[in-house]
Design a protein around this motif. Sequence first.
Motif, PDB file in Angstrom:
ATOM      1  N   ASN A   1       8.453  -1.865   6.105  1.00 40.40           N
ATOM      2  CA  ASN A   1       8.211  -0.678   5.279  1.00 40.40           C
ATOM      3  C   ASN A   1       6.760  -0.720   4.819  1.00 40.40           C
ATOM      4  OD1 ASN A   1      10.857   0.488   5.266  1.00 40.40           O
ATOM      5  ND2 ASN A   1      11.512  -1.178   3.904  1.00 40.40           N
ATOM      6  N   ILE A   2       6.032   0.334   5.121  1.00 38.96           N
ATOM      7  CA  ILE A   2       4.611   0.380   4.779  1.00 38.96           C
ATOM      8  C   ILE A   2       4.304   1.624   3.957  1.00 38.96           C
ATOM      9  CG2 ILE A   2       4.056   1.467   7.006  1.00 38.96           C
ATOM     10  CD1 ILE A   2       1.306   0.058   6.829  1.00 38.96           C
ATOM     11  N   ASP A   3       3.488   1.438   2.939  1.00 42.67           N
ATOM     12  CA  ASP A   3       3.018   2.544   2.101  1.00 42.67           C
ATOM     13  C   ASP A   3       1.626   2.940   2.594  1.00 42.67           C
ATOM     14  OD1 ASP A   3       2.475   4.345  -0.003  1.00 42.67           O
ATOM     15  OD2 ASP A   3       1.517   2.724  -1.146  1.00 42.67           O
ATOM     16  N   ARG A   4       1.490   4.167   3.082  1.00 39.48           N
ATOM     17  CA  ARG A   4       0.205   4.644   3.594  1.00 39.48           C
ATOM     18  C   ARG A   4      -0.486   5.592   2.616  1.00 39.48           C
ATOM     19  NH1 ARG A   4      -1.093   3.926   8.987  1.00 39.48           N
ATOM     20  NH2 ARG A   4       0.478   2.862  10.259  1.00 39.48           N
ATOM     21  N   SER A   5      -0.230   5.416   1.341  1.00 40.85           N
ATOM     22  CA  SER A   5      -0.853   6.294   0.336  1.00 40.85           C
ATOM     23  C   SER A   5      -2.373   6.236   0.444  1.00 40.85           C
ATOM     24  CB  SER A   5      -0.420   5.873  -1.068  1.00 40.85           C
ATOM     25  OG  SER A   5       0.979   5.995  -1.223  1.00 40.85           O
ATOM     26  N   ASN A   6      -2.992   7.392   0.333  1.00 40.59           N
ATOM     27  CA  ASN A   6      -4.440   7.515   0.501  1.00 40.59           C
ATOM     28  C   ASN A   6      -5.183   6.949  -0.702  1.00 40.59           C
ATOM     29  OD1 ASN A   6      -7.082   8.539   1.215  1.00 40.59           O
ATOM     30  ND2 ASN A   6      -5.999   9.978   2.557  1.00 40.59           N
ATOM     31  N   GLU A   7      -6.294   6.239  -0.436  1.00 38.97           N
ATOM     32  CA  GLU A   7      -7.122   5.683  -1.506  1.00 38.97           C
ATOM     33  C   GLU A   7      -8.377   6.513  -1.761  1.00 38.97           C
ATOM     34  OE1 GLU A   7      -6.561   2.943  -3.528  1.00 38.97           O
ATOM     35  OE2 GLU A   7      -4.551   2.986  -2.677  1.00 38.97           O
ATOM     36  N   VAL A   8      -8.554   7.600  -0.993  1.00 42.00           N
ATOM     37  CA  VAL A   8      -9.681   8.505  -1.227  1.00 42.00           C
ATOM     38  C   VAL A   8      -9.416   9.275  -2.520  1.00 42.00           C
ATOM     39  CG1 VAL A   8     -11.012  10.456  -0.324  1.00 42.00           C
ATOM     40  CG2 VAL A   8     -10.132   8.696   1.233  1.00 42.00           C
ATOM     41  N   ILE A   9     -10.401   9.278  -3.420  1.00 40.26           N
ATOM     42  CA  ILE A   9     -10.189   9.820  -4.772  1.00 40.26           C
ATOM     43  C   ILE A   9      -9.644  11.244  -4.743  1.00 40.26           C
ATOM     44  CG2 ILE A   9     -11.372  10.528  -6.900  1.00 40.26           C
ATOM     45  CD1 ILE A   9     -13.169   8.113  -6.610  1.00 40.26           C
ATOM     46  N   SER A  10     -10.181  12.087  -3.865  1.00 47.67           N
ATOM     47  CA  SER A  10      -9.755  13.493  -3.828  1.00 47.67           C
ATOM     48  C   SER A  10      -8.329  13.662  -3.307  1.00 47.67           C
ATOM     49  CB  SER A  10     -10.720  14.305  -2.969  1.00 47.67           C
ATOM     50  OG  SER A  10     -10.738  13.809  -1.637  1.00 47.67           O
ATOM     51  N   LYS A  11      -7.766  12.598  -2.685  1.00 48.02           N
ATOM     52  CA  LYS A  11      -6.437  12.708  -2.083  1.00 48.02           C
ATOM     53  C   LYS A  11      -5.414  11.768  -2.718  1.00 48.02           C
ATOM     54  CE  LYS A  11      -8.361  14.090   2.395  1.00 48.02           C
ATOM     55  NZ  LYS A  11      -8.439  13.780   3.842  1.00 48.02           N
ATOM     56  N   ILE A  12      -5.781  11.146  -3.830  1.00 49.54           N
ATOM     57  CA  ILE A  12      -4.877  10.182  -4.462  1.00 49.54           C
ATOM     58  C   ILE A  12      -3.654  10.890  -5.047  1.00 49.54           C
ATOM     59  CG2 ILE A  12      -4.661   8.655  -6.463  1.00 49.54           C
ATOM     60  CD1 ILE A  12      -7.398   7.589  -5.892  1.00 49.54           C
ATOM     61  N   SER A  13      -2.496  10.272  -4.840  1.00 46.84           N
ATOM     62  CA  SER A  13      -1.225  10.819  -5.305  1.00 46.84           C
ATOM     63  C   SER A  13      -1.053  10.618  -6.817  1.00 46.84           C
ATOM     64  CB  SER A  13      -0.086  10.135  -4.554  1.00 46.84           C
ATOM     65  OG  SER A  13       1.157  10.423  -5.142  1.00 46.84           O
ATOM     66  N   LYS A  14      -0.197  11.449  -7.411  1.00 41.29           N
ATOM     67  CA  LYS A  14       0.159  11.289  -8.826  1.00 41.29           C
ATOM     68  C   LYS A  14       1.362  10.368  -8.991  1.00 41.29           C
ATOM     69  CE  LYS A  14      -1.678  15.740 -10.398  1.00 41.29           C
ATOM     70  NZ  LYS A  14      -1.379  17.031 -11.052  1.00 41.29           N
ATOM     71  N   ASN A  15       1.933   9.957  -7.866  1.00 37.78           N
ATOM     72  CA  ASN A  15       3.098   9.079  -7.891  1.00 37.78           C
ATOM     73  C   ASN A  15       2.636   7.624  -7.966  1.00 37.78           C
ATOM     74  OD1 ASN A  15       5.502   7.770  -7.602  1.00 37.78           O
ATOM     75  ND2 ASN A  15       5.997   8.618  -5.578  1.00 37.78           N
ATOM     76  N   ARG A  16       3.025   6.919  -9.006  1.00 37.24           N
ATOM     77  CA  ARG A  16       2.609   5.527  -9.186  1.00 37.24           C
ATOM     78  C   ARG A  16       3.286   4.593  -8.205  1.00 37.24           C
ATOM     79  NH1 ARG A  16       4.006   0.783 -11.567  1.00 37.24           N
ATOM     80  NH2 ARG A  16       2.342  -0.355 -12.702  1.00 37.24           N
ATOM     81  N   ASN A  17       4.476   4.944  -7.747  1.00 39.94           N
ATOM     82  CA  ASN A  17       5.278   4.063  -6.905  1.00 39.94           C
ATOM     83  C   ASN A  17       4.879   4.192  -5.438  1.00 39.94           C
ATOM     84  OD1 ASN A  17       6.909   3.126  -9.078  1.00 39.94           O
ATOM     85  ND2 ASN A  17       8.019   5.084  -9.010  1.00 39.94           N
ATOM     86  N   PRO A  18       5.019   3.120  -4.683  1.00 36.12           N
ATOM     87  CA  PRO A  18       4.708   3.191  -3.246  1.00 36.12           C
ATOM     88  C   PRO A  18       5.663   4.143  -2.533  1.00 36.12           C
ATOM     89  CG  PRO A  18       5.814   1.114  -3.786  1.00 36.12           C
ATOM     90  CD  PRO A  18       5.471   1.770  -5.093  1.00 36.12           C
ATOM     91  N   GLU A  19       5.152   4.818  -1.526  1.00 33.75           N
ATOM     92  CA  GLU A  19       5.953   5.763  -0.730  1.00 33.75           C
ATOM     93  C   GLU A  19       6.134   5.142   0.652  1.00 33.75           C
ATOM     94  OE1 GLU A  19       4.232   9.799  -1.217  1.00 33.75           O
ATOM     95  OE2 GLU A  19       3.142   8.903  -2.904  1.00 33.75           O
ATOM     96  N   PHE A  20       7.204   4.383   0.786  1.00 36.07           N
ATOM     97  CA  PHE A  20       7.407   3.579   1.981  1.00 36.07           C
ATOM     98  C   PHE A  20       7.925   4.415   3.151  1.00 36.07           C
ATOM     99  CE2 PHE A  20       7.878  -0.057  -1.083  1.00 36.07           C
ATOM    100  CZ  PHE A  20       6.777  -0.754  -0.626  1.00 36.07           C
ATOM    101  N   LYS A  21       7.490   3.972   4.348  1.00 32.90           N
ATOM    102  CA  LYS A  21       7.985   4.526   5.600  1.00 32.90           C
ATOM    103  C   LYS A  21       8.191   3.371   6.559  1.00 32.90           C
ATOM    104  CE  LYS A  21       6.766   7.639   9.388  1.00 32.90           C
ATOM    105  NZ  LYS A  21       5.700   8.516   9.969  1.00 32.90           N
ATOM    106  N   GLU A  22       9.339   3.362   7.242  1.00 32.92           N
ATOM    107  CA  GLU A  22       9.629   2.275   8.171  1.00 32.92           C
ATOM    108  C   GLU A  22       8.866   2.473   9.481  1.00 32.92           C
ATOM    109  OE1 GLU A  22      13.471  -0.043  10.180  1.00 32.92           O
ATOM    110  OE2 GLU A  22      13.767   1.664   8.818  1.00 32.92           O
ATOM    111  N   GLU A  23       8.157   1.408   9.913  1.00 30.69           N
ATOM    112  CA  GLU A  23       7.377   1.464  11.148  1.00 30.69           C
ATOM    113  C   GLU A  23       7.437   0.119  11.866  1.00 30.69           C
ATOM    114  OE1 GLU A  23       3.393   3.034  10.933  1.00 30.69           O
ATOM    115  OE2 GLU A  23       3.862   4.227   9.138  1.00 30.69           O
ATOM    116  N   VAL A  24       7.214   0.172  13.179  1.00 30.55           N
ATOM    117  CA  VAL A  24       7.072  -1.043  13.976  1.00 30.55           C
ATOM    118  C   VAL A  24       5.584  -1.219  14.262  1.00 30.55           C
ATOM    119  CG1 VAL A  24       7.643  -2.224  16.131  1.00 30.55           C
ATOM    120  CG2 VAL A  24       9.348  -0.766  14.997  1.00 30.55           C
ATOM    121  N   LEU A  25       5.032  -2.359  13.846  1.00 30.30           N
ATOM    122  CA  LEU A  25       3.587  -2.579  13.914  1.00 30.30           C
ATOM    123  C   LEU A  25       3.268  -3.962  14.464  1.00 30.30           C
ATOM    124  CD1 LEU A  25       2.748  -1.419  10.265  1.00 30.30           C
ATOM    125  CD2 LEU A  25       2.571  -0.003  12.322  1.00 30.30           C
ATOM    126  N   PHE A  26       2.061  -4.101  15.006  1.00 33.32           N
ATOM    127  CA  PHE A  26       1.495  -5.424  15.236  1.00 33.32           C
ATOM    128  C   PHE A  26       0.762  -5.830  13.961  1.00 33.32           C
ATOM    129  CE2 PHE A  26       1.276  -4.922  20.076  1.00 33.32           C
ATOM    130  CZ  PHE A  26       2.248  -5.894  20.291  1.00 33.32           C
TER     131      PHE A  26
END
Length: 413
Positions: free
Chosen positions: A77-102
């Motif tokens: 489970n990975i949280d891909r929340s944006n760290e760019v100031i103009s795109k930062i979310s108002k949600n404090r909690n991670p927004e997880f999505k299941e992915e298969v990654l190296f």
Amino acid sequence: MILSFSSYSQISFEKGYFIDNTNQKINCLIRTVDWNNNPTQFEYKISEKDKFKKSNLESVKEFGINGISKYIKANVNIDRSNEVISKISKNRNPEFKEEVLFLKVLIEGKANLYQYLDTGLTRYFYKTGNSNIEQLVFKSYKTVENKIGKNNQFRQQLLNDLKCPDFKMSKFKSLGYNSKDLKTIFTEYSECQNYLLNYFEPKQKRDIFNLTIRPRLNSSSLTVQNDGFTSKDVIDFGNKTGFGIGLEAEITLPIKKNKWTIFIEPTYQYFKSQKSINNVDVVFSEELQSGEEIIQVLNADGIIKVDYTSIEIPIGLRHYLLLNSNSKIFINASIIFDLSTKSSFEFNTSNSPIFKSVNIESSQNLAFGIGYKLYDKYNLEMRYQTSRDTFYKEEFWSSNYKTFSIIFGFSIL
């Protein structure tokens, strides 16, 4: 040429392995790539003479380059929340999505540390014992006051899971979400548990400083213009071949696998020529003893002689492109500061008793080069310099001085 060399230079294979979905380990040669992001596939060949093949997440559980890197396939489970100031979310909690990654393995020990990089995104994962791989949570978010808050949940995760009598609360409170801090604490944790560690970092020998003697063959041209000249009166001294020699000091930058360097190269050069002129109007300014400046126009016939000697000081940036373990090509760009020494631009006119001379003082110019380096000791470079004005402080004179050089190098340090 640069694009061709760059493309070719990336085709370098190192000893490695991969483990397929049937748990079979295959020793092979893996193409080394400066992955800025975690790969989704890789290229390999079984032997030097074979054609390369591709493999990816669907068919491989793990792959690595011996002594350099290791990647494992993981369902996370990975949280891909944006760290760019103009795109930062108002949600404090991670927004997880299941992915298969190296995931890139940074440390294997009592607890394992992994890294995932994607464009503009950095995430760290960890595993202790027989648990599943989890993301270490760090997230920026906008508060109700429209300020930037930080969710540093990863500190609590590690406080809970990395138990050591020597660890104090302050160690976790100051912990940064970066490779250096995290590798340090994972290393200290395994050492605290007397557990053998495996690091997956290339052990590179880095020559921080190089000193190179660089003799050269120069092909230089000079044209001179005076405000009194017509277009046909421009004095062209033609191309002259001469020798020069430089001493280059090069410092390796600790970035991008030591492929970037900065350099400075004081270089002796000269240009000597003469030219006949006939019925040419030349404009001069002359300062009288009273301090008054007068402008003269002299109709001149005679010989103009130029004897231009200087110390060039290029200061530049160089990038290396690996061909194999013994050789590489490089490209560089520099700005050149020119210090004229005992130079003269003089002419004697047959129709006037007045002997005239013009001060030589040059402007800065740019240089671009491409070259080849062998055994980190010998090098050969072709370098082109843009035009510079050798009379840039003279009111009525201007010039274009250009040089193309073939440079030989021998490193002494």
